[in-house]
Design a protein around this motif. Structure first.
Motif, mmCIF file in Angstrom:
data_model
loop_
_atom_site.group_PDB
_atom_site.id
_atom_site.type_symbol
_atom_site.label_atom_id
_atom_site.label_comp_id
_atom_site.label_asym_id
_atom_site.label_seq_id
_atom_site.Cartn_x
_atom_site.Cartn_y
_atom_site.Cartn_z
ATOM 1 N N HIS A 119 40.410 31.876 52.259
ATOM 2 C CA HIS A 119 40.943 32.474 50.816
ATOM 3 C C HIS A 119 42.201 31.477 51.187
ATOM 4 C CE1 HIS A 119 41.060 33.780 46.490
ATOM 5 N NE2 HIS A 119 41.910 34.354 47.314
ATOM 6 N N TRP A 120 43.671 31.791 52.236
ATOM 7 C CA TRP A 120 44.022 30.686 52.024
ATOM 8 C C TRP A 120 44.141 29.160 52.106
ATOM 9 C CZ3 TRP A 120 48.353 27.339 53.326
ATOM 10 C CH2 TRP A 120 50.171 28.723 52.696
ATOM 11 N N MET A 121 43.405 29.316 52.584
ATOM 12 C CA MET A 121 42.776 27.787 52.431
ATOM 13 C C MET A 121 42.175 26.906 51.373
ATOM 14 S SD MET A 121 41.322 27.820 57.022
ATOM 15 C CE MET A 121 41.754 25.475 57.060
ATOM 16 N N ALA A 122 40.816 27.598 51.359
ATOM 17 C CA ALA A 122 40.464 27.161 49.742
ATOM 18 C C ALA A 122 42.207 27.100 48.517
ATOM 19 C CB ALA A 122 39.889 28.192 49.036
ATOM 20 N N ALA A 123 42.728 27.740 48.352
ATOM 21 C CA ALA A 123 43.615 27.831 47.760
ATOM 22 C C ALA A 123 44.450 26.581 47.243
ATOM 23 C CB ALA A 123 44.680 29.094 47.394
ATOM 24 N N LEU A 124 44.662 25.837 49.231
ATOM 25 C CA LEU A 124 46.349 25.331 49.361
ATOM 26 C C LEU A 124 44.887 24.131 49.129
ATOM 27 C CD1 LEU A 124 48.005 23.902 50.291
ATOM 28 C CD2 LEU A 124 46.782 23.658 52.786
ATOM 29 N N ARG A 125 43.649 23.847 49.259
ATOM 30 C CA ARG A 125 43.550 23.098 49.075
ATOM 31 C C ARG A 125 43.172 22.273 47.572
ATOM 32 N NH1 ARG A 125 38.170 21.044 46.677
ATOM 33 N NH2 ARG A 125 37.231 19.390 47.531
ATOM 34 N N GLU A 126 42.597 23.609 46.784
ATOM 35 C CA GLU A 126 42.793 23.694 45.416
ATOM 36 C C GLU A 126 44.363 23.262 45.005
ATOM 37 O OE1 GLU A 126 40.166 24.134 42.742
ATOM 38 O OE2 GLU A 126 39.157 24.266 44.370
ATOM 39 N N HIS A 127 45.477 23.529 45.198
ATOM 40 C CA HIS A 127 46.354 22.974 44.970
ATOM 41 C C HIS A 127 46.555 21.638 45.201
ATOM 42 C CE1 HIS A 127 50.942 22.771 44.418
ATOM 43 N NE2 HIS A 127 50.974 22.805 45.537
ATOM 44 N N GLU A 149 45.231 15.125 41.609
ATOM 45 C CA GLU A 149 44.660 14.563 40.192
ATOM 46 C C GLU A 149 45.652 14.343 39.077
ATOM 47 O OE1 GLU A 149 41.865 18.224 38.655
ATOM 48 O OE2 GLU A 149 40.693 17.936 39.948
ATOM 49 N N GLY A 150 47.010 14.860 39.362
ATOM 50 C CA GLY A 150 47.604 14.541 38.967
ATOM 51 C C GLY A 150 48.407 13.099 39.198
ATOM 52 N N HIS A 205 39.036 15.936 52.515
ATOM 53 C CA HIS A 205 38.177 15.370 52.047
ATOM 54 C C HIS A 205 39.546 15.338 50.603
ATOM 55 C CE1 HIS A 205 35.136 15.938 54.300
ATOM 56 N NE2 HIS A 205 35.517 14.813 55.118
ATOM 57 N N THR A 206 40.212 15.927 50.158
ATOM 58 C CA THR A 206 40.261 15.277 48.785
ATOM 59 C C THR A 206 41.506 14.132 48.403
ATOM 60 O OG1 THR A 206 43.093 16.799 49.466
ATOM 61 C CG2 THR A 206 41.001 18.065 48.300
ATOM 62 N N GLY A 207 41.437 13.509 49.402
ATOM 63 C CA GLY A 207 42.043 12.367 50.222
ATOM 64 C C GLY A 207 43.584 12.216 50.936
ATOM 65 N N SER A 246 49.034 12.814 51.236
ATOM 66 C CA SER A 246 48.583 11.729 50.223
ATOM 67 C C SER A 246 48.587 10.298 50.260
ATOM 68 C CB SER A 246 49.082 12.235 48.740
ATOM 69 O OG SER A 246 51.162 11.448 48.589
ATOM 70 N N PRO A 247 47.636 9.954 49.397
ATOM 71 C CA PRO A 247 47.076 8.795 50.027
ATOM 72 C C PRO A 247 48.404 7.473 49.863
ATOM 73 C CG PRO A 247 45.497 9.116 48.573
ATOM 74 C CD PRO A 247 46.250 10.172 48.293
ATOM 75 N N ARG A 248 49.580 7.114 48.908
ATOM 76 C CA ARG A 248 50.834 6.914 48.878
ATOM 77 C C ARG A 248 51.653 6.800 50.320
ATOM 78 N NH1 ARG A 248 49.507 6.769 43.115
ATOM 79 N NH2 ARG A 248 51.211 8.346 43.113
#
Length: 258
Positions: free
Chosen positions: A124-132, A138-139, A183-185, A224-226
């Protein structure tokens, strides 16, 4: 250059001299600490202030606890992992904004204690981290999420026979959750620069693990990508494990162009 270091110190009060020595010698811009094992008022902030570092602390009595040491100008954005606010009483996440990016320090649950409930908490913690991470992506944020992930992403990330096949650090669900985060990037800094080397960041105190090099690679920095494009070097400070009264983890430093 900007240097971000993550280190599970396994009690900051026990390892205060080691941390101070590391700060003086390596001069990281940010030092992300995990398992500080103390409440905020017990944290040795004055010792690190004398070296030019401010401390953002999320403490907990005897267990867990995270902190970020920085040279000033950082603004705290989170003291708990978003998505876990109401249900998670563990001190496992702190995030600041500085230099136009977010720096998140995390201590991900181990998952081997507490039976099925304990393991589901890890997932559950890992899923929340992925969502964050996805929300920051996205921002269009630049960010790094670094710390003790308690995950060996592949079989190459732990010594043969160091773990049982059903250990929470290597279970298929754990690895799937880690890869979903990537996979979020995100880019995993160590493997971006050292894709095939045998590298460890943790050696147990038991069974002569250090002397026999029976280690695990469980401390990671995800970019993150940049920020991934700005990655210059990664250093695993293995010599810290050879000191008297060491943590069972060693620092991992990521250097980025400014």
């Amino acid at each position: 250059m900007i240097k971000v270091t993550t280190w599970n110190v396994n009690s900051v009060r026990t390892r205060e001299a080691h941390v101070a020595d590391f700060l003086a010698r390596e001069q990281p811009d940010f030092l992300l600490l995990q398992e500080i094992k103390c409440e905020a008022h017990q944290f040795p902030a004055m010792a690190f202030s004398a070296l030019g570092y401010e401390a953002e602390i999320v403490g907990q009595k005897s267990y867990n606890g995270v902190a970020i040491l920085h040279k000033g100008g950082a603004k705290v954005t989170h003291k708990r992992l978003p998505g876990m606010y109401e249900e998670d009483s563990h001190a496992r996440f702190v995030e600041v904004r500085a230099h136009g990016m977010r720096i998140g320090g995390l201590y991900l649950p181990n998952g081997n204690s507490g039976g099925d409930v304990g393991y589901q908490y890890k997932l559950h913690w890992m899923a929340a981290l992925r969502e964050h991470a996805a929300a920051m992506m996205e921002g269009d944020e630049d960010f790094i999420l670094a710390g003790d992930y308690n995950v060996c992403p592949t079989d190459a990330d732990y010594a043969p026979r160091a773990l049982r096949a059903n250990d929470a650090l290597v279970r298929p669900e754990t690895r799937a959750a880690f890869h979903a985060l990537l996979h979020t990037g995100l880019t995993e800094a160590v493997r971006a620069l050292h894709p095939r080397e045998t590298l460890y960041t943790f050696w147990d105190y038991q069974g002569g693990a250090w002397d026999r090099n029976i280690g695990l690679r469980i401390d990671h920095a995800l970019l993150s990508p940049r920020l991934a494009e700005r990655l210059v070097s990664v250093t695993i400070h293995k010599d810290e494990r050879a000191k008297a009264q060491p943590s069972d983890h060693v620092p991992v430093s990521v250097t980025l162009t400014a």
